[in-house]
Write a protein that holds these residues in place. Structure first.
Motif, PDB file in Angstrom:
ATOM      1  N   THR A   1      -5.516   8.744   3.823  1.00  0.00           N
ATOM      2  CA  THR A   1      -4.915   7.650   3.963  1.00  0.00           C
ATOM      3  C   THR A   1      -3.830   7.648   2.992  1.00  0.00           C
ATOM      4  O   THR A   1      -2.776   7.131   3.190  1.00  0.00           O
ATOM      5  CB  THR A   1      -5.769   6.593   3.364  1.00  0.00           C
ATOM      6  OG1 THR A   1      -6.987   6.618   4.318  1.00  0.00           O
ATOM      7  CG2 THR A   1      -5.310   5.254   3.393  1.00  0.00           C
TER       8      THR A   1
ATOM      9  N   VAL B   1      -9.424   5.101  -1.693  1.00  0.00           N
ATOM     10  CA  VAL B   1      -9.002   5.408  -0.139  1.00  0.00           C
ATOM     11  C   VAL B   1      -9.105   6.797  -0.141  1.00  0.00           C
ATOM     12  O   VAL B   1      -9.237   7.646  -0.938  1.00  0.00           O
ATOM     13  CB  VAL B   1      -7.682   4.859   0.380  1.00  0.00           C
ATOM     14  CG1 VAL B   1      -7.748   3.464  -0.107  1.00  0.00           C
ATOM     15  CG2 VAL B   1      -6.606   5.468  -0.556  1.00  0.00           C
TER      16      VAL B   1
ATOM     17  N   ASP C   1       0.965  -1.170   0.211  1.00  0.00           N
ATOM     18  CA  ASP C   1      -0.076  -0.014  -0.001  1.00  0.00           C
ATOM     19  C   ASP C   1       0.832   1.279  -0.060  1.00  0.00           C
ATOM     20  O   ASP C   1       0.544   2.122  -0.742  1.00  0.00           O
ATOM     21  CB  ASP C   1      -0.995   0.212   1.233  1.00  0.00           C
ATOM     22  CG  ASP C   1      -1.984  -1.128   0.984  1.00  0.00           C
ATOM     23  OD1 ASP C   1      -2.244  -1.446  -0.076  1.00  0.00           O
ATOM     24  OD2 ASP C   1      -2.558  -1.183   2.202  1.00  0.00           O
ATOM     25  N   GLN C   2       1.940   1.432   0.662  1.00  0.00           N
ATOM     26  CA  GLN C   2       2.737   2.253   0.732  1.00  0.00           C
ATOM     27  C   GLN C   2       3.454   2.765  -0.586  1.00  0.00           C
ATOM     28  O   GLN C   2       3.675   3.672  -1.095  1.00  0.00           O
ATOM     29  CB  GLN C   2       3.766   2.147   2.109  1.00  0.00           C
ATOM     30  CG  GLN C   2       3.287   2.391   3.334  1.00  0.00           C
ATOM     31  CD  GLN C   2       4.308   1.753   4.245  1.00  0.00           C
ATOM     32  OE1 GLN C   2       5.501   1.510   4.063  1.00  0.00           O
ATOM     33  NE2 GLN C   2       4.126   1.877   5.559  1.00  0.00           N
TER      34      GLN C   2
ATOM     35  N   SER D   1      -1.081   9.781   4.533  1.00  0.00           N
ATOM     36  CA  SER D   1      -0.456   8.843   5.620  1.00  0.00           C
ATOM     37  C   SER D   1       0.773   7.810   5.117  1.00  0.00           C
ATOM     38  O   SER D   1       1.718   7.535   5.592  1.00  0.00           O
ATOM     39  CB  SER D   1      -1.594   8.072   6.435  1.00  0.00           C
ATOM     40  OG  SER D   1      -0.874   7.280   7.514  1.00  0.00           O
ATOM     41  N   ARG D   2       0.251   7.233   3.866  1.00  0.00           N
ATOM     42  CA  ARG D   2       0.964   6.161   3.582  1.00  0.00           C
ATOM     43  C   ARG D   2       2.271   6.663   2.994  1.00  0.00           C
ATOM     44  O   ARG D   2       3.317   5.993   2.921  1.00  0.00           O
ATOM     45  CB  ARG D   2       0.206   5.395   2.299  1.00  0.00           C
ATOM     46  CG  ARG D   2      -0.741   4.354   2.944  1.00  0.00           C
ATOM     47  CD  ARG D   2      -1.950   3.851   2.051  1.00  0.00           C
ATOM     48  NE  ARG D   2      -2.847   2.981   2.497  1.00  0.00           N
ATOM     49  CZ  ARG D   2      -3.565   2.167   1.682  1.00  0.00           C
ATOM     50  NH1 ARG D   2      -3.887   2.408   0.386  1.00  0.00           N
ATOM     51  NH2 ARG D   2      -4.676   1.641   2.242  1.00  0.00           N
TER      52      ARG D   2
ATOM     53  N   ALA E   1      -5.994   9.114  -4.306  1.00  0.00           N
ATOM     54  CA  ALA E   1      -6.975   8.631  -3.487  1.00  0.00           C
ATOM     55  C   ALA E   1      -8.070   7.796  -4.463  1.00  0.00           C
ATOM     56  O   ALA E   1      -8.621   6.822  -4.020  1.00  0.00           O
ATOM     57  CB  ALA E   1      -7.520   9.749  -2.894  1.00  0.00           C
TER      58      ALA E   1
END
Length: 226
Positions: free
Chosen positions: A174, A170, A146-147, A177-178, A165
């Motif tokens: 999110t 997402v 995911d990152q 943050s990733r 996104a």
């Protein structure tokens, strides 16, 4: 085919749904290089990237009728390909350590993967640039799927957080943050590159070192696997 080239992405997808045998191939050809870039950087090697891209395109080919038009066609295609790649990475669970392939420089002039300045470099500089790219690819493989996907879209392909996104389905927070966590993990791995011009990936300014060469994406529309 010349008539198809004049059609918009949405029109091509609609024609494909209606049974046009050439429309999806034209659509795929338009976006092949960018989709290949995302698949390669997300998967980390050409073999897995080719599988991820083909599986994604087969899914898009089959599910075109479900496209609702609430996003751009290219956004939808990226979403399908990224999801395909992430599914493959998650299925692998623990990836075995593999050396990066020796053929990454083949057909390096395709797509958005090669820095325009590379063609002006002498052989010694090209060798250094190739090593830097290999370091970036290897570092990316230390991130969670995911990152990695978030960083590839935002920092390397130059999409906005909002676009990423939408592609990843997402929230924007999110994605942020990733990206933040991914950059924090990459910083000590790629810090050695920073003195030459801030090459550690950073949002909004895709670095030269992120320009990973490619063996070239599969040609033409995907072939369904028996």
């Amino acid at each position: 085919m010349s008539e198809l080239r004049e059609r918009s992405d949405a029109e091509l997808l609609a024609l494909h749904v209606d049974g046009d045998p050439d429309a999806f191939g034209e659509l795929f050809g338009r976006h092949r290089d960018r989709l290949w870039a995302v698949a390669l950087r997300t998967m980390g090697n050409p073999e897995d990237a080719a599988d991820g891209l083909q599986e994604g395109m087969i899914a898009a080919f089959r599910r075109a009728g479900s496209f609702r038009g609430d996003a751009a066609v290219t956004t939808w295609l990226h979403r399908v390909v990224v999801n395909s790649c992430l599914d493959r990475l998650r299925a692998m669970k623990v990836r075995r350590a593999e050396p990066l392939p020796d053929d990454l420089e083949e057909r390096a002039d395709r797509g958005a993967l090669v820095s325009a300045t590379d063609v002006e470099l002498d052989p010694a500089q090209l060798t250094v640039a190739d090593e830097r790219r290999r370091m970036v690819l290897a570092a990316l493989r230390t991130l969670t799927p995911d990152q990695r996907a978030a960083l590839v879209l935002v920092d390397m392909e130059g999409y906005s957080v909002a676009e990423a996104a939408e592609m990843l389905d997402v929230a924007e927070g999110t994605v942020k943050s990733r990206c933040f966590r991914g950059r924090a993990k990459l910083a000590p791995l790629l810090g050695v590159l920073a003195p030459t011009g801030g090459d550690v990936p950073h949002a909004g300014n895709p670095p030269e070192t992120a320009d990973v060469p490619t063996t070239g994406p599969p040609r033409g529309p995907p072939a369904d696997r028996a």
